[in-house]
Design a protein around this motif. Structure first.
Motif, PDB file in Angstrom:
ATOM      1  N   TYR A  26     -12.828  16.395  10.911  1.00  0.00           N
ATOM      2  CA  TYR A  26     -12.108  17.150   9.872  1.00  0.00           C
ATOM      3  C   TYR A  26     -12.472  16.593   8.492  1.00  0.00           C
ATOM      4  O   TYR A  26     -12.701  17.334   7.542  1.00  0.00           O
ATOM      5  CB  TYR A  26     -10.596  17.083  10.097  1.00  0.00           C
ATOM      6  CG  TYR A  26      -9.845  17.725   8.961  1.00  0.00           C
ATOM      7  CD1 TYR A  26      -9.944  19.101   8.741  1.00  0.00           C
ATOM      8  CD2 TYR A  26      -9.101  16.959   8.066  1.00  0.00           C
ATOM      9  CE1 TYR A  26      -9.305  19.693   7.662  1.00  0.00           C
ATOM     10  CE2 TYR A  26      -8.459  17.546   6.991  1.00  0.00           C
ATOM     11  CZ  TYR A  26      -8.567  18.906   6.792  1.00  0.00           C
ATOM     12  OH  TYR A  26      -7.950  19.502   5.721  1.00  0.00           O
ATOM     13  N   MET A  27     -12.558  15.271   8.400  1.00  0.00           N
ATOM     14  CA  MET A  27     -12.898  14.638   7.124  1.00  0.00           C
ATOM     15  C   MET A  27     -14.354  14.884   6.748  1.00  0.00           C
ATOM     16  O   MET A  27     -14.690  15.228   5.622  1.00  0.00           O
ATOM     17  CB  MET A  27     -12.659  13.122   7.247  1.00  0.00           C
ATOM     18  CG  MET A  27     -13.070  12.327   6.034  1.00  0.00           C
ATOM     19  SD  MET A  27     -13.349  10.596   6.438  1.00  0.00           S
ATOM     20  CE  MET A  27     -11.698  10.042   6.696  1.00  0.00           C
ATOM     21  N   GLU A  28     -15.208  14.730   7.711  1.00  0.00           N
ATOM     22  CA  GLU A  28     -16.642  14.692   7.454  1.00  0.00           C
ATOM     23  C   GLU A  28     -17.288  16.080   7.320  1.00  0.00           C
ATOM     24  O   GLU A  28     -18.254  16.255   6.588  1.00  0.00           O
ATOM     25  CB  GLU A  28     -17.310  13.944   8.630  1.00  0.00           C
ATOM     26  CG  GLU A  28     -18.791  13.781   8.546  1.00  0.00           C
ATOM     27  CD  GLU A  28     -19.208  12.682   7.586  1.00  0.00           C
ATOM     28  OE1 GLU A  28     -18.399  12.298   6.728  1.00  0.00           O
ATOM     29  OE2 GLU A  28     -20.354  12.237   7.691  1.00  0.00           O
ATOM     30  N   GLY A  29     -16.712  17.054   7.995  1.00  0.00           N
ATOM     31  CA  GLY A  29     -17.400  18.332   8.181  1.00  0.00           C
ATOM     32  C   GLY A  29     -17.413  19.242   6.967  1.00  0.00           C
ATOM     33  O   GLY A  29     -16.711  19.032   5.974  1.00  0.00           O
ATOM     34  N   GLY A  30     -18.250  20.284   7.087  1.00  0.00           N
ATOM     35  CA  GLY A  30     -18.322  21.318   6.066  1.00  0.00           C
ATOM     36  C   GLY A  30     -18.228  22.678   6.726  1.00  0.00           C
ATOM     37  O   GLY A  30     -17.895  22.778   7.913  1.00  0.00           O
ATOM     38  N   ALA A  31     -18.536  23.722   5.962  1.00  0.00           N
ATOM     39  CA  ALA A  31     -18.419  25.086   6.483  1.00  0.00           C
ATOM     40  C   ALA A  31     -19.728  25.540   7.133  1.00  0.00           C
ATOM     41  O   ALA A  31     -20.818  25.077   6.769  1.00  0.00           O
ATOM     42  CB  ALA A  31     -18.052  26.035   5.342  1.00  0.00           C
ATOM     43  N   ASP A  32     -19.612  26.442   8.088  1.00  0.00           N
ATOM     44  CA  ASP A  32     -20.756  27.101   8.743  1.00  0.00           C
ATOM     45  C   ASP A  32     -21.842  26.095   9.165  1.00  0.00           C
ATOM     46  O   ASP A  32     -21.586  25.204   9.948  1.00  0.00           O
ATOM     47  CB  ASP A  32     -21.351  28.187   7.826  1.00  0.00           C
ATOM     48  CG  ASP A  32     -20.342  29.282   7.515  1.00  0.00           C
ATOM     49  OD1 ASP A  32     -19.528  29.604   8.389  1.00  0.00           O
ATOM     50  OD2 ASP A  32     -20.356  29.795   6.382  1.00  0.00           O
ATOM     51  N   ASP A  33     -23.043  26.261   8.587  1.00  0.00           N
ATOM     52  CA  ASP A  33     -24.162  25.396   8.966  1.00  0.00           C
ATOM     53  C   ASP A  33     -24.234  24.110   8.134  1.00  0.00           C
ATOM     54  O   ASP A  33     -25.215  23.368   8.232  1.00  0.00           O
ATOM     55  CB  ASP A  33     -25.483  26.176   8.835  1.00  0.00           C
ATOM     56  CG  ASP A  33     -25.504  27.357   9.787  1.00  0.00           C
ATOM     57  OD1 ASP A  33     -25.181  27.155  10.976  1.00  0.00           O
ATOM     58  OD2 ASP A  33     -25.792  28.487   9.339  1.00  0.00           O
ATOM     59  N   GLU A  34     -23.257  23.916   7.318  1.00  0.00           N
ATOM     60  CA  GLU A  34     -23.148  22.692   6.499  1.00  0.00           C
ATOM     61  C   GLU A  34     -24.352  22.517   5.571  1.00  0.00           C
ATOM     62  O   GLU A  34     -24.766  21.399   5.266  1.00  0.00           O
ATOM     63  CB  GLU A  34     -22.926  21.466   7.390  1.00  0.00           C
ATOM     64  CG  GLU A  34     -21.680  21.631   8.247  1.00  0.00           C
ATOM     65  CD  GLU A  34     -21.240  20.369   8.981  1.00  0.00           C
ATOM     66  OE1 GLU A  34     -22.068  19.476   9.170  1.00  0.00           O
ATOM     67  OE2 GLU A  34     -20.044  20.309   9.353  1.00  0.00           O
ATOM     68  N   VAL A  35     -24.894  23.643   5.130  1.00  0.00           N
ATOM     69  CA  VAL A  35     -26.042  23.596   4.208  1.00  0.00           C
ATOM     70  C   VAL A  35     -25.600  22.993   2.866  1.00  0.00           C
ATOM     71  O   VAL A  35     -26.244  22.086   2.331  1.00  0.00           O
ATOM     72  CB  VAL A  35     -26.626  25.018   3.998  1.00  0.00           C
ATOM     73  CG1 VAL A  35     -27.676  25.042   2.903  1.00  0.00           C
ATOM     74  CG2 VAL A  35     -27.201  25.539   5.312  1.00  0.00           C
TER      75      VAL A  35
END
Ligand SMILES: Cc1cc2nc3c(=O)[nH]c(=O)nc-3n(C[C@H](O)[C@H](O)[C@H](O)COP(=O)(O)O)c2cc1C
Length: 381
Positions: A26-35
């Motif tokens: 939850y802390m580390e992630g981004g949206a979709d493909d994390e581009v």
């Protein structure tokens, strides 16, 4: 733990070790493909610093003014929700670390500590971040509470009318309070320190919102479900005017990404704009904030401060942002890694690492003050 960390990546690795999967991702992630998430950091590598030699740098000053506050560094702590997920000392640990370093602390609407509890804990400058809920009365009350609690700044986040598609949270089954699913249970059991405190020190509630939102309805909701249920999709620039009229302290607009919006924010009287893509957690494919800085700087009339937010992991990144025209930068994950690694001590570590790196970059570049950091020292790579 008494461990010495000498860069942000080490704090990140310790956070990874300390946190169960749902919390870490939850802390580390981004949206979709994390581009955009990846781009935010990598974009800094595309700017090189050409140093100036043989300058007397014996009297170094990193001081500046941010939102009317004489700050020892051009750095503020960005608002991040639900800090209880990362450490049982939650927002208190971050706020106390900010106070010790005399930096502006920002509290999120979706914090697990209330507006009042933070103002009773620290006396240094504070900013309250608001999301506009469908229930306007709720937002009005949050603004009133912020005023009463003596915060110097209010920050409206404009990039979250709907939740970004954070696929890591679907994978891990992230929810508040944390859900124990078949998938996540092994990870919880492997992180006994975190798990023990989850039972001893609960505090997983959205403290600013408990009086307004049905507890049973909210229980176990994912962050995305909460945003999509509660946030107002009709949000427009008129609401910013409304907010400006209800708040006479410093007003910050967070999540501006283009020159036109920046100009509008300036016209309405925003004291600062945070150029941000929410740390790559909202619109994937949006530009790295450092790349949006120059066009925005050129478009505005210098009446609003510019804060670059996203991807800062080294002191040299701060240097580059200042050289390209930012008044300050803000950080989210770097201090959260510190929080998860070591509580308040870890947040202090994160700030100290960036401070030392920034000072060293200044000295190696022949700069004694922020005024010496000039755009002509930066060339695209
Ligand atoms: C776990 C987490 C929670 C966040 N919560 C909020 C929030 O409640 N409100 C907000 O405006 N931004 C929020 N953000 C975005 C940060 O304020 C900031 O824009 C972002 O973290 C900057 O990127 P960085 O993490 O690369 O420094 C959050 C970011 C993270 C990582």
């Amino acid at each position: 733990m008494g461990k010495n960390f000498y860069n942000i990546e080490q704090l990140r690795k310790q956070a990874r070790k300390n946190l169960p999967d749902p919390m870490f991702h939850y802390m580390e992630g981004g949206a979709d493909d994390e581009v955009s998430l990846e781009r935010n950091c990598k974009a800094f590598d595309r700017y090189q610093i050409t140093p100036k030699s043989l300058r007397d740098i014996s009297n170094l000053s990193t001081e500046t003014e941010v939102l009317g506050h004489k700050s020892p560094l051009p750095l503020i702590l960005a608002p991040t929700g639900m800090n209880r997920l990362f450490h049982h000392h939650k927002e208190y640990a971050v706020a106390k670390a900010a106070e010790k370093q005399n930096l502006i602390y920002s509290l999120s609407t979706v914090a697990t500590t209330s507006i009042e509890a933070i103002s009773n804990t620290i006396s240094s400058p504070k900013m309250m971040q608001v999301y506009i809920h469908k229930d306007r009365e709720l937002t009005r009350t949050l603004v009133e509470r912020t005023k009463k609690a003596g915060y110097s700044a209010l920050c409206l986040t404009v990039d979250t009318v709907v939740a970004g598609n954070r696929e890591r949270d679907f994978e891990t089954g992230m929810g508040l309070p944390p859900k124990f699913t078949l998938k996540s249970i092994a990870s919880f059991l492997l992180h006994s320190y975190w798990l023990r405190h989850a039972f001893i020190n609960k505090g997983f509630t959205l403290s600013n919102l408990t009086d307004y939102i049905n507890k049973d309805e909210m229980s176990g909701m994912s962050p995305a479900e909460y945003i999509n249920n509660q946030f107002d999709r009709t949000l427009s620039w008129k609401d910013l005017e409304w907010l400006r009229n209800h708040w006479d302290g410093k007003l910050v607009i967070k999540g501006v990404q283009n020159a036109h919006d920046a100009k509008t924010a300036e016209t309405i009287g925003a004291d600062a704009i945070m150029i941000s893509n929410h740390g790559g957690r909202q619109l994937d494919g949006s530009p790295a904030p450092i790349d949006s800085l120059k066009p925005i700087k050129e478009a505005i009339n210098g009446q609003t401060q510019l804060i670059v937010d996203g991807g800062i992991r080294r002191g040299s990144d701060i240097f580059k942002a200042i050289a390209l025209g930012a008044d300050a930068v803000s950080i989210g994950r770097p201090y959260l890694y510190g929080l998860a690694a070591l509580g308040e001590e870890g947040v202090i570590s994160a700030i100290s690492i960036l401070k030392e790196e920034f000072e060293r970059t200044m000295m190696l570049s022949g700069c004694s003050s922020l005024a010496d950091i000039k755009e002509d020292m930066i060339t695209p790579y």
